[in-house]
Design a protein around this motif. Structure first.
Motif, PDB file in Angstrom:
ATOM      1  N   ILE A 185       0.835  -1.203   0.000  1.00 11.26           N
ATOM      2  CA  ILE A 185       0.000   0.000   0.000  1.00 11.26           C
ATOM      3  C   ILE A 185       0.868   1.251   0.000  1.00 11.26           C
ATOM      4  CG2 ILE A 185      -1.628   1.379   1.370  1.00 11.26           C
ATOM      5  CD1 ILE A 185      -2.848  -1.272   2.352  1.00 11.26           C
ATOM      6  N   CYS A 186       1.881   1.259   0.875  1.00  9.84           N
ATOM      7  CA  CYS A 186       2.722   2.452   1.027  1.00  9.84           C
ATOM      8  C   CYS A 186       3.952   2.434   0.131  1.00  9.84           C
ATOM      9  CB  CYS A 186       3.155   2.593   2.486  1.00  9.84           C
ATOM     10  SG  CYS A 186       1.781   2.858   3.632  1.00  9.84           S
ATOM     11  N   GLU A 187       4.191   1.305  -0.548  1.00  8.62           N
ATOM     12  CA  GLU A 187       5.359   1.136  -1.410  1.00  8.62           C
ATOM     13  C   GLU A 187       6.652   1.420  -0.639  1.00  8.62           C
ATOM     14  OE1 GLU A 187       5.118   3.222  -5.104  1.00  8.62           O
ATOM     15  OE2 GLU A 187       3.090   2.509  -5.552  1.00  8.62           O
ATOM     16  N   MET A 188       6.757   0.771   0.529  1.00 13.89           N
ATOM     17  CA  MET A 188       7.977   0.919   1.321  1.00 13.89           C
ATOM     18  C   MET A 188       8.350  -0.435   1.919  1.00 13.89           C
ATOM     19  SD  MET A 188       6.326   3.074   4.525  1.00 13.89           S
ATOM     20  CE  MET A 188       7.913   3.776   4.932  1.00 13.89           C
ATOM     21  N   THR A 189       9.635  -0.631   2.130  1.00 18.85           N
ATOM     22  CA  THR A 189      10.098  -1.891   2.697  1.00 18.85           C
ATOM     23  C   THR A 189       9.993  -1.854   4.216  1.00 18.85           C
ATOM     24  OG1 THR A 189      12.390  -1.151   2.934  1.00 18.85           O
ATOM     25  CG2 THR A 189      11.751  -2.111   0.814  1.00 18.85           C
ATOM     26  N   LEU A 190      10.171  -3.031   4.843  1.00 21.01           N
ATOM     27  CA  LEU A 190      10.158  -3.098   6.300  1.00 21.01           C
ATOM     28  C   LEU A 190      11.244  -2.198   6.879  1.00 21.01           C
ATOM     29  CD1 LEU A 190       9.361  -4.292   9.043  1.00 21.01           C
ATOM     30  CD2 LEU A 190      10.854  -6.235   8.556  1.00 21.01           C
ATOM     31  N   GLU A 191      12.436  -2.250   6.284  1.00 18.83           N
ATOM     32  CA  GLU A 191      13.546  -1.436   6.785  1.00 18.83           C
ATOM     33  C   GLU A 191      13.224   0.051   6.705  1.00 18.83           C
ATOM     34  OE1 GLU A 191      13.814  -3.938   4.668  1.00 18.83           O
ATOM     35  OE2 GLU A 191      14.739  -5.390   6.030  1.00 18.83           O
ATOM     36  N   GLU A 192      12.560   0.473   5.628  1.00 21.49           N
ATOM     37  CA  GLU A 192      12.214   1.892   5.453  1.00 21.49           C
ATOM     38  C   GLU A 192      11.161   2.349   6.450  1.00 21.49           C
ATOM     39  OE1 GLU A 192      12.986   2.278   0.610  1.00 21.49           O
ATOM     40  OE2 GLU A 192      11.015   1.706   1.401  1.00 21.49           O
ATOM     41  N   SER A 193      10.347   1.415   6.920  1.00 18.81           N
ATOM     42  CA  SER A 193       9.246   1.777   7.823  1.00 18.81           C
ATOM     43  C   SER A 193       9.654   1.817   9.282  1.00 18.81           C
ATOM     44  CB  SER A 193       8.096   0.771   7.667  1.00 18.81           C
ATOM     45  OG  SER A 193       8.436  -0.474   8.269  1.00 18.81           O
ATOM     46  N   LEU A 194      10.773   1.151   9.628  1.00 20.56           N
ATOM     47  CA  LEU A 194      11.153   1.023  11.034  1.00 20.56           C
ATOM     48  C   LEU A 194      11.377   2.373  11.698  1.00 20.56           C
ATOM     49  CD1 LEU A 194      13.611  -2.017  10.844  1.00 20.56           C
ATOM     50  CD2 LEU A 194      11.198  -2.011  11.516  1.00 20.56           C
ATOM     51  N   GLY A 195      11.146   2.390  13.025  1.00 20.90           N
ATOM     52  CA  GLY A 195      11.293   3.647  13.761  1.00 20.90           C
ATOM     53  C   GLY A 195      10.220   4.628  13.352  1.00 20.90           C
ATOM     54  N   ASP A 196      10.636   5.858  13.002  1.00 19.11           N
ATOM     55  CA  ASP A 196       9.679   6.877  12.548  1.00 19.11           C
ATOM     56  C   ASP A 196       9.502   6.866  11.038  1.00 19.11           C
ATOM     57  OD1 ASP A 196       9.216   7.943  15.125  1.00 19.11           O
ATOM     58  OD2 ASP A 196      11.092   9.068  15.021  1.00 19.11           O
ATOM     59  N   GLY A 197      10.141   5.882  10.363  1.00 16.13           N
ATOM     60  CA  GLY A 197      10.099   5.851   8.909  1.00 16.13           C
ATOM     61  C   GLY A 197       8.695   5.788   8.337  1.00 16.13           C
ATOM     62  N   TRP A 198       7.768   5.131   9.063  1.00 19.49           N
ATOM     63  CA  TRP A 198       6.411   4.976   8.547  1.00 19.49           C
ATOM     64  C   TRP A 198       5.713   6.313   8.350  1.00 19.49           C
ATOM     65  CZ3 TRP A 198       2.029   6.509  11.312  1.00 19.49           C
ATOM     66  CH2 TRP A 198       2.240   6.871  12.659  1.00 19.49           C
ATOM     67  N   PHE A 228      -6.651   9.348   6.124  1.00 17.44           N
ATOM     68  CA  PHE A 228      -5.742  10.381   5.626  1.00 17.44           C
ATOM     69  C   PHE A 228      -5.111   9.892   4.322  1.00 17.44           C
ATOM     70  CE2 PHE A 228      -3.634   7.719   8.785  1.00 17.44           C
ATOM     71  CZ  PHE A 228      -2.514   7.263   8.120  1.00 17.44           C
ATOM     72  N   ARG A 229      -4.363  10.776   3.710  1.00 15.80           N
ATOM     73  CA  ARG A 229      -3.722  10.443   2.443  1.00 15.80           C
ATOM     74  C   ARG A 229      -2.260  10.034   2.683  1.00 15.80           C
ATOM     75  NH1 ARG A 229      -4.379  16.016  -0.404  1.00 15.80           N
ATOM     76  NH2 ARG A 229      -4.061  16.589   1.795  1.00 15.80           N
ATOM     77  N   ILE A 230      -1.794   9.150   1.810  1.00 17.30           N
ATOM     78  CA  ILE A 230      -0.364   8.830   1.789  1.00 17.30           C
ATOM     79  C   ILE A 230       0.154   9.176   0.400  1.00 17.30           C
ATOM     80  CG2 ILE A 230      -0.563   6.975   3.492  1.00 17.30           C
ATOM     81  CD1 ILE A 230      -0.307   4.978   1.139  1.00 17.30           C
ATOM     82  N   LEU A 231       1.452   9.364   0.321  1.00 19.48           N
ATOM     83  CA  LEU A 231       2.084   9.675  -0.952  1.00 19.48           C
ATOM     84  C   LEU A 231       3.246   8.710  -1.127  1.00 19.48           C
ATOM     85  CD1 LEU A 231       1.933  11.659  -3.346  1.00 19.48           C
ATOM     86  CD2 LEU A 231       3.647  13.070  -2.156  1.00 19.48           C
ATOM     87  N   THR A 232       3.143   7.844  -2.151  1.00 18.84           N
ATOM     88  CA  THR A 232       4.170   6.816  -2.351  1.00 18.84           C
ATOM     89  C   THR A 232       5.415   7.429  -2.994  1.00 18.84           C
ATOM     90  OG1 THR A 232       3.536   6.177  -4.599  1.00 18.84           O
ATOM     91  CG2 THR A 232       2.284   5.203  -2.769  1.00 18.84           C
ATOM     92  N   PRO A 233       6.531   6.721  -2.919  1.00 18.51           N
ATOM     93  CA  PRO A 233       7.772   7.218  -3.538  1.00 18.51           C
ATOM     94  C   PRO A 233       7.633   7.458  -5.041  1.00 18.51           C
ATOM     95  CG  PRO A 233       8.264   5.451  -2.006  1.00 18.51           C
ATOM     96  CD  PRO A 233       6.773   5.492  -2.134  1.00 18.51           C
ATOM     97  N   THR A 234       6.671   6.772  -5.690  1.00 17.88           N
ATOM     98  CA  THR A 234       6.471   6.949  -7.133  1.00 17.88           C
ATOM     99  C   THR A 234       5.466   8.060  -7.428  1.00 17.88           C
ATOM    100  OG1 THR A 234       4.800   5.183  -7.092  1.00 17.88           O
ATOM    101  CG2 THR A 234       7.065   4.558  -7.647  1.00 17.88           C
ATOM    102  N   GLY A 235       5.016   8.780  -6.373  1.00 16.74           N
ATOM    103  CA  GLY A 235       4.124   9.915  -6.568  1.00 16.74           C
ATOM    104  C   GLY A 235       2.649   9.583  -6.596  1.00 16.74           C
ATOM    105  N   ILE A 236       2.275   8.350  -6.262  1.00 15.34           N
ATOM    106  CA  ILE A 236       0.864   7.951  -6.239  1.00 15.34           C
ATOM    107  C   ILE A 236       0.241   8.378  -4.914  1.00 15.34           C
ATOM    108  CG2 ILE A 236      -0.750   6.023  -6.292  1.00 15.34           C
ATOM    109  CD1 ILE A 236       1.277   4.521  -8.006  1.00 15.34           C
ATOM    110  N   GLU A 237      -0.908   9.049  -5.017  1.00 13.28           N
ATOM    111  CA  GLU A 237      -1.633   9.492  -3.820  1.00 13.28           C
ATOM    112  C   GLU A 237      -2.757   8.504  -3.524  1.00 13.28           C
ATOM    113  OE1 GLU A 237      -2.610  13.776  -3.269  1.00 13.28           O
ATOM    114  OE2 GLU A 237      -4.686  13.059  -3.047  1.00 13.28           O
ATOM    115  N   ARG A 238      -2.780   8.020  -2.280  1.00 15.02           N
ATOM    116  CA  ARG A 238      -3.819   7.083  -1.886  1.00 15.02           C
ATOM    117  C   ARG A 238      -4.454   7.538  -0.580  1.00 15.02           C
ATOM    118  NH1 ARG A 238       0.206   2.587  -3.197  1.00 15.02           N
ATOM    119  NH2 ARG A 238      -0.448   1.808  -5.230  1.00 15.02           N
ATOM    120  N   TRP A 239      -5.737   7.187  -0.450  1.00 19.33           N
ATOM    121  CA  TRP A 239      -6.432   7.382   0.826  1.00 19.33           C
ATOM    122  C   TRP A 239      -6.381   6.061   1.609  1.00 19.33           C
ATOM    123  CZ3 TRP A 239      -8.580  11.377   3.476  1.00 19.33           C
ATOM    124  CH2 TRP A 239      -8.723  12.597   2.803  1.00 19.33           C
ATOM    125  N   VAL A 240      -6.105   6.188   2.904  1.00 18.08           N
ATOM    126  CA  VAL A 240      -6.074   4.984   3.747  1.00 18.08           C
ATOM    127  C   VAL A 240      -6.877   5.208   5.017  1.00 18.08           C
ATOM    128  CG1 VAL A 240      -3.806   4.246   2.900  1.00 18.08           C
ATOM    129  CG2 VAL A 240      -3.951   5.690   4.942  1.00 18.08           C
TER     130      VAL A 240
END
Length: 285
Positions: A185-198, A228-240
């Motif tokens: 959904i967020c187009e991020m890896t586990l490592e990228e999400s750890l800590g405050d990365g999410w 709220f909205r998220i913005l993926t690294p590829t520029g895709i905007e999604r509502w979650v």
């Protein structure tokens, strides 16, 4: 009220009257006193039983105390069992050294002082009971850890197949885990999400509000829900849609949070289209 389990104490002497005297002295300790009238019989007792301490007479026919102790030390099960030698003779320093060299922890000379004998045996009984308790606790901990690993494996297996995103955080809101659906959904890896990365996946226009709301609710140990909205690294905007709940320990203390995230972009688009349709119809009237 808890009671310590009785332990075995081995008494080895070829004279029954000496065994009777030892039992009289140690009776008040309320432990299992096991008799053996020879070295061979003592070895048989050690085959299937564990002992807190062995009281071993030095002067015995056929197999004396030193020979018996040597064989006791050769067996894995009894290799570290404490041995107290009992003797009616004032032995030389060389004989005493020989006893210690083959594993004796002490020498007592007959006639034996009852209080000294009882205190020494009581100390070894207490040590044996504490060792048993440590082993029991270690086994219990190992069983708990095994069950915990089993549950973690089950959680991760179910999480990997979940149609919704799942995440875990510590008590400070630092992410410790996201499942594959969350990553998609967020187009991020586990490592990228750890800590405050999410938080970096949250749309810049919504980020401040979402983080403030989530931390405010979580600080009180309460559930959170929000869209709220998220913005993926590829520029895709999604509502979650995100929700989280506190995880509690056996004592009721918050130990972290578990939450879910769902992609509701299609629903939001449908709602927006419906609103625009209503507006158009109203404008035509």
């Amino acid at each position: 009220m808890s009671f310590e389990p009785k332990v075995n104490v081995l008494l080895v002497d070829d004279h029954p009257e000496n065994l009777l005297a030892l039992e009289a002295i140690l009776e008040s300790l309320d432990q299992n006193l096991v008799r053996a009238t020879s070295g061979a019989e003592a070895l048989r007792c050690l085959l299937n039983q564990d002992f807190a301490v062995i009281l071993l007479d030095v002067q015995m026919p056929d197999m004396d105390g030193f020979e018996t102790a040597t064989l006791i030390r050769q067996r894995e099960r009894s290799r570290h069992t404490p041995i107290i030698f009992l003797t009616a003779f004032s032995t030389s320093d060389n004989m005493v050294f020989k006893g210690y060299s083959i594993g004796a922890v002490d020498y007592l000379f007959k006639p034996i002082n009852p209080e000294i004998l009882k205190s020494k045996v009581a100390a070894f009984v207490d040590l044996f009971q504490k060792t048993l308790e440590v082993k029991r606790q270690a086994a219990q901990l190992a069983a708990m850890n095994k069950e915990l690993r089993k549950r973690e494996e089950m959680f991760r297996s179910l999480s990997a197949c979940s149609p919704v995103g799942i995440f875990l955080t510590d008590t400070l809101g630092k992410c410790t885990y996201i499942n594959p659906r969350y990553q998609a959904i967020c187009e991020m890896t586990l490592e990228e999400s750890l800590g405050d990365g999410w938080t970096r996946a949250i749309h810049p226009e919504d980020r401040g509000r979402v983080i403030a709301d989530w931390y405010a609710v979580s600080a009180e140990g309460q559930e959170y829900t929000g869209e709220f909205r998220i913005l993926t690294p590829t520029g895709i905007e999604r509502w979650v849609h995100m929700s989280s709940s506190p995880m509690l320990s056996d004592k009721g203390e918050v130990i972290g949070y578990v939450g879910t995230i769902e992609d509701i972009t299609e629903r939001k688009q449908a709602q927006e289209e419906h609103i625009n349709f209503i507006r158009e119809q109203t404008a035509r009237q």
